[in-house]
Design a protein around this motif. Sequence first.
Motif, mmCIF file in Angstrom:
data_model
loop_
_atom_site.group_PDB
_atom_site.id
_atom_site.type_symbol
_atom_site.label_atom_id
_atom_site.label_comp_id
_atom_site.label_asym_id
_atom_site.label_seq_id
_atom_site.Cartn_x
_atom_site.Cartn_y
_atom_site.Cartn_z
ATOM 1 N N ARG A 18 -4.274 -39.814 -64.872
ATOM 2 C CA ARG A 18 -5.721 -40.008 -64.967
ATOM 3 C C ARG A 18 -6.429 -38.717 -65.361
ATOM 4 N NH1 ARG A 18 -6.255 -43.609 -59.441
ATOM 5 N NH2 ARG A 18 -5.486 -45.576 -60.325
ATOM 6 N N LEU A 19 -5.927 -37.595 -64.844
ATOM 7 C CA LEU A 19 -6.497 -36.303 -65.222
ATOM 8 C C LEU A 19 -6.279 -36.033 -66.706
ATOM 9 C CD1 LEU A 19 -7.852 -33.687 -64.168
ATOM 10 C CD2 LEU A 19 -5.551 -32.780 -63.789
ATOM 11 N N ALA A 42 2.792 -42.066 -70.833
ATOM 12 C CA ALA A 42 1.969 -43.035 -71.552
ATOM 13 C C ALA A 42 0.691 -42.410 -72.107
ATOM 14 C CB ALA A 42 1.620 -44.204 -70.637
ATOM 15 N N GLU A 43 0.266 -41.286 -71.533
ATOM 16 C CA GLU A 43 -0.934 -40.599 -72.014
ATOM 17 C C GLU A 43 -0.628 -39.661 -73.184
ATOM 18 O OE1 GLU A 43 -3.979 -41.186 -71.154
ATOM 19 O OE2 GLU A 43 -3.382 -42.674 -69.663
ATOM 20 N N ALA A 366 -12.663 -33.239 -62.151
ATOM 21 C CA ALA A 366 -11.608 -32.227 -62.177
ATOM 22 C C ALA A 366 -11.302 -31.808 -63.610
ATOM 23 C CB ALA A 366 -10.345 -32.765 -61.509
ATOM 24 N N ALA A 367 -11.223 -32.766 -64.527
ATOM 25 C CA ALA A 367 -10.929 -32.456 -65.932
ATOM 26 C C ALA A 367 -12.007 -31.580 -66.545
ATOM 27 C CB ALA A 367 -10.788 -33.757 -66.734
ATOM 28 N N ALA A 368 -13.259 -31.870 -66.228
ATOM 29 C CA ALA A 368 -14.358 -31.068 -66.768
ATOM 30 C C ALA A 368 -14.233 -29.613 -66.339
ATOM 31 C CB ALA A 368 -15.696 -31.644 -66.318
ATOM 32 N N LEU A 369 -13.854 -29.389 -65.091
ATOM 33 C CA LEU A 369 -13.694 -28.020 -64.599
ATOM 34 C C LEU A 369 -12.483 -27.351 -65.247
ATOM 35 C CD1 LEU A 369 -14.480 -28.588 -60.812
ATOM 36 C CD2 LEU A 369 -15.866 -27.292 -62.443
ATOM 37 N N VAL A 370 -11.382 -28.091 -65.376
ATOM 38 C CA VAL A 370 -10.179 -27.526 -65.994
ATOM 39 C C VAL A 370 -10.449 -27.105 -67.423
ATOM 40 C CG1 VAL A 370 -7.843 -28.054 -66.821
ATOM 41 C CG2 VAL A 370 -8.531 -28.760 -64.529
#
Length: 379
Positions: A18-19, A42-43, A366-370
Amino acid sequence: MKYYLVAGEASGDLHASRLMREIKRLDGDACFRFFGGDLMQAEGGVLVRHYREMAFMGFIDVARNLRTIMKLMQECRRDIREFSPDAVILVDYPGFNLKIARYVKEALGIKVHYYIAPKIWAWKEYRIKGIRKYVDYMYSILPFEPDYFARLGYRVDYVGNPTVDELAVRPYADETFNDFIRECSLPGKPIIALVSGSRVGEIKGALSRMIASARHLSDYQLVVAGAPGISPSLYASIIGDMPVTVLYGKTHRLLKQARAALVTSGTATLEAAVIGVPQVVCYHVFGGRVAHKVFEYVLRNISYVSLVNLIADRPVVKELLAHHFNPRDTRRELERILDPAVREKIAEGYAEVKRRLGGPGAACRAAALVVERAGGHNF
């Protein structure tokens, strides 16, 4: 940008996938390489090792497979070095990942992002020393963790809880009881759900006690939430000729339609709270009273075991641990949560838990911060 992820078990594969999906949305040039699983694969990107090769649980299992673990760790270090990512994202699995964090930080100088903070508030608080040294950014999914880590002199970001995300978009959320029992070929009696865990040892320790605690309630039917990967024959060997049904792949639907639930401590307790079913939390430990004393000593930093009570910081649901998880005490607590007045109090506690958890969007935040901290664009 290039991202290297390490997830060592099924739950980590789910959260990491999901991340990754959210990182791709923010960074159109995202390139992934990882230790993980099918959901991550799969991503997109390159799966270097599957988590099935890393899934060692408990001291004895780890000791027996120490040589394999060391080889995997060496391979992971070498692969990260050769890939030269812009960011390394470690997902849970602290026994392995904190050692990877040290190598990445000391030998490569790459920023380390840690998604799903290790539960050092429960045990192994000494790990904070390594976290301070080798983890640049920590993303928490439990709302009490920022304050806990702050007391240890370390800052973490609470991004929300993936359980909230999962349940917000779950199928059959508006399903009626009649539709559920019709599809599952169940009788019309109200349901008591038995969520006995996801591992063989948990199920063997918990399920027979759960059934013994609830079988006297003849006006109800007992339905077990079958765990993925667990053979029907295991459940059959425990249930025998008792009138108990096992349903696979329907845990959230089962909890939604149940009048009450007996739940082995873990993420399922939080799922039951968010869905809203009154529950008794059950945790079997071999060794009875002696084991309970050891259990109390190991977990001396916390007052509760269930995520529900930890988040609420008060006893919203009853916890029966070790020798307290017996048919007599469990039967009493199960009957108690069938009382309307008790159910209302539990519902009030659940509402507070959901308020503290916040809304959906954990992976997105979390993705936005990463991506931002890794120097990504599209902002």
